[in-house]
Design a protein around this motif. Sequence first.
Motif, PDB file in Angstrom:
ATOM      1  N   ALA A 197      -2.327 113.248 -57.131  1.00 52.24           N
ATOM      2  CA  ALA A 197      -1.547 114.421 -57.534  1.00 52.24           C
ATOM      3  C   ALA A 197      -0.164 113.989 -58.009  1.00 52.24           C
ATOM      4  O   ALA A 197       0.437 113.065 -57.462  1.00 52.24           O
ATOM      5  CB  ALA A 197      -1.420 115.397 -56.370  1.00 52.24           C
ATOM      6  N   ASN A 257       0.439 112.595 -66.254  1.00 53.53           N
ATOM      7  CA  ASN A 257      -0.799 112.509 -65.479  1.00 53.53           C
ATOM      8  C   ASN A 257      -1.835 113.464 -66.074  1.00 53.53           C
ATOM      9  O   ASN A 257      -1.815 114.653 -65.780  1.00 53.53           O
ATOM     10  CB  ASN A 257      -0.535 112.851 -64.017  1.00 53.53           C
ATOM     11  CG  ASN A 257      -1.733 112.605 -63.140  1.00 53.53           C
ATOM     12  OD1 ASN A 257      -2.774 112.139 -63.593  1.00 53.53           O
ATOM     13  ND2 ASN A 257      -1.589 112.921 -61.864  1.00 53.53           N
ATOM     14  N   VAL A 266      -8.236 124.802 -64.650  1.00 55.50           N
ATOM     15  CA  VAL A 266      -8.025 123.398 -64.984  1.00 55.50           C
ATOM     16  C   VAL A 266      -8.307 123.221 -66.471  1.00 55.50           C
ATOM     17  O   VAL A 266      -9.348 123.669 -66.961  1.00 55.50           O
ATOM     18  CB  VAL A 266      -8.953 122.483 -64.150  1.00 55.50           C
ATOM     19  CG1 VAL A 266      -8.897 121.041 -64.639  1.00 55.50           C
ATOM     20  CG2 VAL A 266      -8.594 122.573 -62.668  1.00 55.50           C
ATOM     21  N   LEU A 293      -5.505 123.598 -55.446  1.00 57.69           N
ATOM     22  CA  LEU A 293      -5.007 123.052 -56.699  1.00 57.69           C
ATOM     23  C   LEU A 293      -3.602 123.588 -56.917  1.00 57.69           C
ATOM     24  O   LEU A 293      -3.345 124.781 -56.730  1.00 57.69           O
ATOM     25  CB  LEU A 293      -5.911 123.433 -57.860  1.00 57.69           C
ATOM     26  CG  LEU A 293      -7.363 122.960 -57.780  1.00 57.69           C
ATOM     27  CD1 LEU A 293      -8.111 123.295 -59.068  1.00 57.69           C
ATOM     28  CD2 LEU A 293      -7.451 121.483 -57.493  1.00 57.69           C
ATOM     29  N   GLN A 306      -5.224 114.670 -63.147  1.00 54.88           N
ATOM     30  CA  GLN A 306      -4.868 115.320 -61.890  1.00 54.88           C
ATOM     31  C   GLN A 306      -6.092 115.736 -61.081  1.00 54.88           C
ATOM     32  O   GLN A 306      -6.050 115.734 -59.851  1.00 54.88           O
ATOM     33  CB  GLN A 306      -4.007 116.559 -62.158  1.00 54.88           C
ATOM     34  CG  GLN A 306      -2.663 116.249 -62.751  1.00 54.88           C
ATOM     35  CD  GLN A 306      -1.903 117.506 -63.134  1.00 54.88           C
ATOM     36  OE1 GLN A 306      -2.394 118.624 -63.006  1.00 54.88           O
ATOM     37  NE2 GLN A 306      -0.688 117.319 -63.623  1.00 54.88           N
ATOM     38  N   VAL A 307      -7.156 116.116 -61.771  1.00 56.71           N
ATOM     39  CA  VAL A 307      -8.391 116.569 -61.118  1.00 56.71           C
ATOM     40  C   VAL A 307      -9.565 115.861 -61.778  1.00 56.71           C
ATOM     41  O   VAL A 307      -9.669 115.843 -63.006  1.00 56.71           O
ATOM     42  CB  VAL A 307      -8.570 118.099 -61.233  1.00 56.71           C
ATOM     43  CG1 VAL A 307      -9.848 118.547 -60.523  1.00 56.71           C
ATOM     44  CG2 VAL A 307      -7.367 118.843 -60.678  1.00 56.71           C
ATOM     45  N   GLY A 357      -1.998 118.845 -59.425  1.00 58.30           N
ATOM     46  CA  GLY A 357      -3.336 118.400 -59.066  1.00 58.30           C
ATOM     47  C   GLY A 357      -3.760 118.947 -57.723  1.00 58.30           C
ATOM     48  O   GLY A 357      -3.426 120.082 -57.366  1.00 58.30           O
ATOM     49  N   VAL A 367      -6.052 118.751 -65.984  1.00 58.30           N
ATOM     50  CA  VAL A 367      -4.759 119.084 -65.389  1.00 58.30           C
ATOM     51  C   VAL A 367      -4.805 120.537 -64.926  1.00 58.30           C
ATOM     52  O   VAL A 367      -5.493 121.370 -65.510  1.00 58.30           O
ATOM     53  CB  VAL A 367      -3.590 118.872 -66.383  1.00 58.30           C
ATOM     54  CG1 VAL A 367      -3.464 117.401 -66.747  1.00 58.30           C
ATOM     55  CG2 VAL A 367      -3.746 119.714 -67.624  1.00 58.30           C
TER      56      VAL A 367
END
Length: 181
Positions: free
Chosen positions: A39, A57, A112, A27, A60-61, A32, A153
Motif C-alpha cells: 500500500a 504505485n 479499483v 481498500l 496497489q491491488v 491500496g 489502483v
Amino acid sequence: MSSGTVTTVSSNGTYAFTKPNRDGITLLAGLGVEGDVHAGVTVKHRSRVAQDPTQPNLRQVHLIHAELFDEVAGAGFEVAPGDLGENVTTRGIDLLALPTGTLLHLGAEAVVEVTGLRNPCAQIDNFQHGLLKQVIGRDEGGQIVRKAGIMGVVLTGGEVRPGDPIRAELPAEPHRPLERV
C-alpha cells in the motif's frame, strides 16, 4: 464476462511471497489495501523501489482469477488463494480480457481502476518449481501471455469480503489492451 464474485481476500503487512487469507480487507483510496506492505502512493515492490522509489504505485491491488488455480491444477500444481501474493481472488470474470482503465466495483463501495498485468517473476518458481511456465506463455503469434493476474489502483475505498460481487465498467473506446506494470 463483465461480472463475477470475490472468492477470497488476502493481505500481508510484511514482505513475503504469499499473503494470508482474511475475513475482509479495507481498500483505501489512492493507497491500496490497508495494512498491506504494497500500500502507498509510490511504488512498494522491492525491485521497482531499487530502480526509482518516486514512481507512482500502479500496483496497489493485485487481483487473480480462481480459474487460473483450476488450470494449473490440471498440470499438477496446487495453488490456493493468496499463494501468489494477490489481494483479491475472483471467479466468473475474465480479468485478463479487461482493457486498461476498466473500473472494477467490488462489494458495496470500493472501486479499483485496472492499470495492467502482473509480470510473473522467478519467485513463482521458488514457490513451486515449474509453475512460472504455467502462468506465462506465448500465443499463436509468439507474443508473451501473462496469466498471473492484474494490478490496479484504488479510486474509491471500502470493505471487500469473500462473496462480494465484482462488476467491470469498461472505459470509453478505443480500448487499450493490458500491458505489464
